[in-house]
Motif scaffolding. Structure first.
Motif, PDB file in Angstrom:
ATOM      1  N   VAL A  89       0.865  -1.176   0.000  1.00 51.96           N
ATOM      2  CA  VAL A  89       0.000   0.000   0.000  1.00 51.96           C
ATOM      3  C   VAL A  89       0.903   1.228   0.000  1.00 51.96           C
ATOM      4  O   VAL A  89       1.911   1.279   0.696  1.00 51.96           O
ATOM      5  N   PHE A  90       0.548   2.171  -0.850  1.00 55.73           N
ATOM      6  CA  PHE A  90       1.278   3.423  -1.008  1.00 55.73           C
ATOM      7  C   PHE A  90       0.327   4.546  -0.632  1.00 55.73           C
ATOM      8  O   PHE A  90      -0.855   4.517  -0.988  1.00 55.73           O
ATOM      9  N   TYR A  91       0.827   5.532   0.098  1.00 58.10           N
ATOM     10  CA  TYR A  91       0.034   6.721   0.427  1.00 58.10           C
ATOM     11  C   TYR A  91       0.805   7.981   0.082  1.00 58.10           C
ATOM     12  O   TYR A  91       2.003   8.064   0.356  1.00 58.10           O
ATOM     13  N   ARG A  92       0.126   8.963  -0.492  1.00 58.63           N
ATOM     14  CA  ARG A  92       0.623  10.334  -0.498  1.00 58.63           C
ATOM     15  C   ARG A  92       0.197  10.896   0.845  1.00 58.63           C
ATOM     16  O   ARG A  92      -0.964  10.764   1.235  1.00 58.63           O
ATOM     17  N   VAL A  93       1.114  11.527   1.565  1.00 58.71           N
ATOM     18  CA  VAL A  93       0.791  12.014   2.903  1.00 58.71           C
ATOM     19  C   VAL A  93       1.214  13.464   3.081  1.00 58.71           C
ATOM     20  O   VAL A  93       2.076  13.973   2.364  1.00 58.71           O
ATOM     21  N   ARG A  94       0.572  14.104   4.042  1.00 59.57           N
ATOM     22  CA  ARG A  94       0.974  15.426   4.518  1.00 59.57           C
ATOM     23  C   ARG A  94       1.371  15.247   5.969  1.00 59.57           C
ATOM     24  O   ARG A  94       0.603  14.747   6.788  1.00 59.57           O
ATOM     25  N   ALA A  95       2.607  15.643   6.282  1.00 59.20           N
ATOM     26  CA  ALA A  95       3.154  15.489   7.634  1.00 59.20           C
ATOM     27  C   ALA A  95       2.831  16.718   8.470  1.00 59.20           C
ATOM     28  O   ALA A  95       2.993  17.851   8.020  1.00 59.20           O
ATOM     29  N   SER A  96       2.388  16.477   9.690  1.00 59.98           N
ATOM     30  CA  SER A  96       2.176  17.545  10.671  1.00 59.98           C
ATOM     31  C   SER A  96       3.092  17.285  11.857  1.00 59.98           C
ATOM     32  O   SER A  96       3.102  16.176  12.405  1.00 59.98           O
ATOM     33  N   LEU A  97       3.847  18.297  12.240  1.00 60.20           N
ATOM     34  CA  LEU A  97       4.699  18.216  13.415  1.00 60.20           C
ATOM     35  C   LEU A  97       3.822  18.474  14.637  1.00 60.20           C
ATOM     36  O   LEU A  97       3.137  19.498  14.711  1.00 60.20           O
ATOM     37  N   LEU A  98       3.819  17.546  15.588  1.00 54.36           N
ATOM     38  CA  LEU A  98       2.958  17.660  16.763  1.00 54.36           C
ATOM     39  C   LEU A  98       3.743  18.218  17.944  1.00 54.36           C
ATOM     40  O   LEU A  98       4.872  17.790  18.210  1.00 54.36           O
ATOM     41  N   ALA A  99       3.140  19.150  18.647  1.00 51.07           N
ATOM     42  CA  ALA A  99       3.775  19.782  19.810  1.00 51.07           C
ATOM     43  C   ALA A  99       3.751  18.825  21.002  1.00 51.07           C
ATOM     44  O   ALA A  99       2.722  18.182  21.259  1.00 51.07           O
ATOM     45  N   PRO A 100       4.859  18.738  21.745  1.00 48.90           N
ATOM     46  CA  PRO A 100       4.933  17.801  22.875  1.00 48.90           C
ATOM     47  C   PRO A 100       3.889  18.033  23.969  1.00 48.90           C
ATOM     48  O   PRO A 100       3.590  17.107  24.710  1.00 48.90           O
ATOM     49  N   ASP A 101       3.330  19.214  24.044  1.00 49.38           N
ATOM     50  CA  ASP A 101       2.334  19.478  25.091  1.00 49.38           C
ATOM     51  C   ASP A 101       0.896  19.346  24.578  1.00 49.38           C
ATOM     52  O   ASP A 101      -0.047  19.715  25.270  1.00 49.38           O
ATOM     53  N   SER A 102       0.708  18.789  23.394  1.00 47.42           N
ATOM     54  CA  SER A 102      -0.627  18.709  22.800  1.00 47.42           C
ATOM     55  C   SER A 102      -1.279  17.340  23.037  1.00 47.42           C
ATOM     56  O   SER A 102      -0.603  16.334  23.276  1.00 47.42           O
ATOM     57  N   ALA A 103      -2.599  17.317  22.941  1.00 50.64           N
ATOM     58  CA  ALA A 103      -3.348  16.061  23.031  1.00 50.64           C
ATOM     59  C   ALA A 103      -2.992  15.147  21.868  1.00 50.64           C
ATOM     60  O   ALA A 103      -2.932  13.918  22.029  1.00 50.64           O
ATOM     61  N   ASP A 104      -2.736  15.723  20.691  1.00 50.06           N
ATOM     62  CA  ASP A 104      -2.352  14.920  19.524  1.00 50.06           C
ATOM     63  C   ASP A 104      -1.022  14.199  19.772  1.00 50.06           C
ATOM     64  O   ASP A 104      -0.840  13.051  19.366  1.00 50.06           O
ATOM     65  N   TRP A 105      -0.069  14.888  20.429  1.00 51.04           N
ATOM     66  CA  TRP A 105       1.208  14.257  20.800  1.00 51.04           C
ATOM     67  C   TRP A 105       0.931  13.054  21.690  1.00 51.04           C
ATOM     68  O   TRP A 105       1.480  11.972  21.468  1.00 51.04           O
ATOM     69  N   GLN A 106       0.097  13.240  22.702  1.00 51.17           N
ATOM     70  CA  GLN A 106      -0.212  12.152  23.634  1.00 51.17           C
ATOM     71  C   GLN A 106      -0.830  10.960  22.906  1.00 51.17           C
ATOM     72  O   GLN A 106      -0.476   9.808  23.168  1.00 51.17           O
ATOM     73  N   THR A 107      -1.731  11.238  21.963  1.00 48.53           N
ATOM     74  CA  THR A 107      -2.346  10.165  21.168  1.00 48.53           C
ATOM     75  C   THR A 107      -1.283   9.423  20.379  1.00 48.53           C
ATOM     76  O   THR A 107      -1.236   8.186  20.392  1.00 48.53           O
ATOM     77  N   GLY A 108      -0.436  10.149  19.674  1.00 46.40           N
ATOM     78  CA  GLY A 108       0.605   9.527  18.862  1.00 46.40           C
ATOM     79  C   GLY A 108       1.577   8.704  19.679  1.00 46.40           C
ATOM     80  O   GLY A 108       1.929   7.575  19.302  1.00 46.40           O
ATOM     81  N   ILE A 109       2.029   9.257  20.800  1.00 49.07           N
ATOM     82  CA  ILE A 109       2.968   8.531  21.661  1.00 49.07           C
ATOM     83  C   ILE A 109       2.296   7.284  22.228  1.00 49.07           C
ATOM     84  O   ILE A 109       2.910   6.208  22.292  1.00 49.07           O
ATOM     85  N   ARG A 110       1.031   7.401  22.591  1.00 49.68           N
ATOM     86  CA  ARG A 110       0.301   6.251  23.141  1.00 49.68           C
ATOM     87  C   ARG A 110       0.227   5.106  22.123  1.00 49.68           C
ATOM     88  O   ARG A 110       0.509   3.950  22.455  1.00 49.68           O
ATOM     89  N   VAL A 111      -0.123   5.398  20.859  1.00 53.63           N
ATOM     90  CA  VAL A 111      -0.230   4.319  19.866  1.00 53.63           C
ATOM     91  C   VAL A 111       1.155   3.772  19.503  1.00 53.63           C
ATOM     92  O   VAL A 111       1.305   2.570  19.274  1.00 53.63           O
ATOM     93  N   LEU A 112       2.171   4.633  19.467  1.00 49.57           N
ATOM     94  CA  LEU A 112       3.530   4.158  19.209  1.00 49.57           C
ATOM     95  C   LEU A 112       4.012   3.250  20.346  1.00 49.57           C
ATOM     96  O   LEU A 112       4.622   2.204  20.099  1.00 49.57           O
ATOM     97  N   GLN A 113       3.743   3.643  21.574  1.00 52.10           N
ATOM     98  CA  GLN A 113       4.185   2.848  22.717  1.00 52.10           C
ATOM     99  C   GLN A 113       3.455   1.503  22.761  1.00 52.10           C
ATOM    100  O   GLN A 113       4.065   0.476  23.049  1.00 52.10           O
ATOM    101  N   ALA A 114       2.170   1.501  22.429  1.00 52.76           N
ATOM    102  CA  ALA A 114       1.416   0.244  22.402  1.00 52.76           C
ATOM    103  C   ALA A 114       1.991  -0.716  21.359  1.00 52.76           C
ATOM    104  O   ALA A 114       2.010  -1.933  21.555  1.00 52.76           O
TER     105      ALA A 114
END
Length: 172
Positions: A89-114
C-alpha cells in the motif's frame, strides 16, 4: 459479494497489511525538492500514521521543511508468493509536526508505545525527537497482477476504492 462488500473486504485487507508491518518506507523531499528515501517504525489509528524521528535524521529535517511525502508499506520479500507483485500500500501524505504538550502528541505517543513498547517512552523524552502525524491524501493498494486499487479519501483504508482495470499489455 456485492460492490460494497467487496470494497469492505479490500479495506480490511489494507488495514491487515498496515497492522502486520512495523516499519514503513518514507520518501521525503529535501530543501531542493529532491527525493530522499528512508524508513521509520510507525504506529497508526484509523486515519493517521505516526512516526517519531530525530532531527539528526535527514527525513526528519525534510518533513519539517516540506510536509509533502509518500509512504510505502510492503509485504516482506521472504513471505511473498511473487517477488514482482508483492502486496503493498502506497500513500501520499501530509506530515504535521505535533507539539509535545498537545493532546495529539499524547495520542501519537500512546499508539507508538502500544506498538513498539518502552523504547518510545525513552525516545520521546529526548529533545531532538519529533513526532509527526502523517495524514493520507490518497494512495494505491496492490495485491497482485491486475489487482490494484486507487484509494480515495483521507483515511488509511480509504473512503472509497477504485479498481484499476488498465492492466499489462503484451508487446507487439
Amino acid at each position: 459479494m456485492n460492490n460494497a462488500g467487496l470494497e469492505t473486504s479490500i479495506q480490511n485487507e489494507i488495514m491487515a497489511l498496515v497492522d502486520d508491518r512495523k516499519s514503513l518506507m518514507l520518501s521525503s523531499l529535501d530543501e531542493e525538492g529532491l527525493p530522499y528515501a528512508s524508513y521509520a517504525p510507525f504506529a497508526f489509528d484509523e486515519r493517521h500514521l505516526y512516526v517519531l524521528i530525530s532531527d539528526i535524521a535527514v527525513h526528519g529535517r525534510n518533513l519539517r521543511a516540506n510536509p509533502q511525502a509518500s509512504v510505502l508499506i510492503i509485504e516482506d520479500e521472504s513471505s511473498a508468493a511473487e517477488l514482482f507483485a508483492r502486496v503493498r500500500v502506497f500513500y501520499r501524505v501530509r506530515a504535521s509536526l505535533l507539539a509535545p504538550d498537545s493532546a495529539d502528541w499524547q495520542t501519537g505517543i500512546r499508539v507508538l508505545q502500544a506498538r513498539h513498547g518502552q523504547r518510545i517512552e525513552s525516545l520521546s523524552q529526548l529533545s531532538d525527537f519529533r513526532l509527526f502525524r502523517l495524514q493520507p491524501e490518497g494512495g494505491r493498494y496492490v495485491k497482485g497482477f491486475g489487482k490494484a486499487y486507487q484509494i480515495e479519501g483521507g483515511s488509511l483504508a480509504g473512503e472509497s476504492l477504485q479498481h484499476l482495470r488498465e492492466g499489462h499489455k503484451k508487446r507487439n
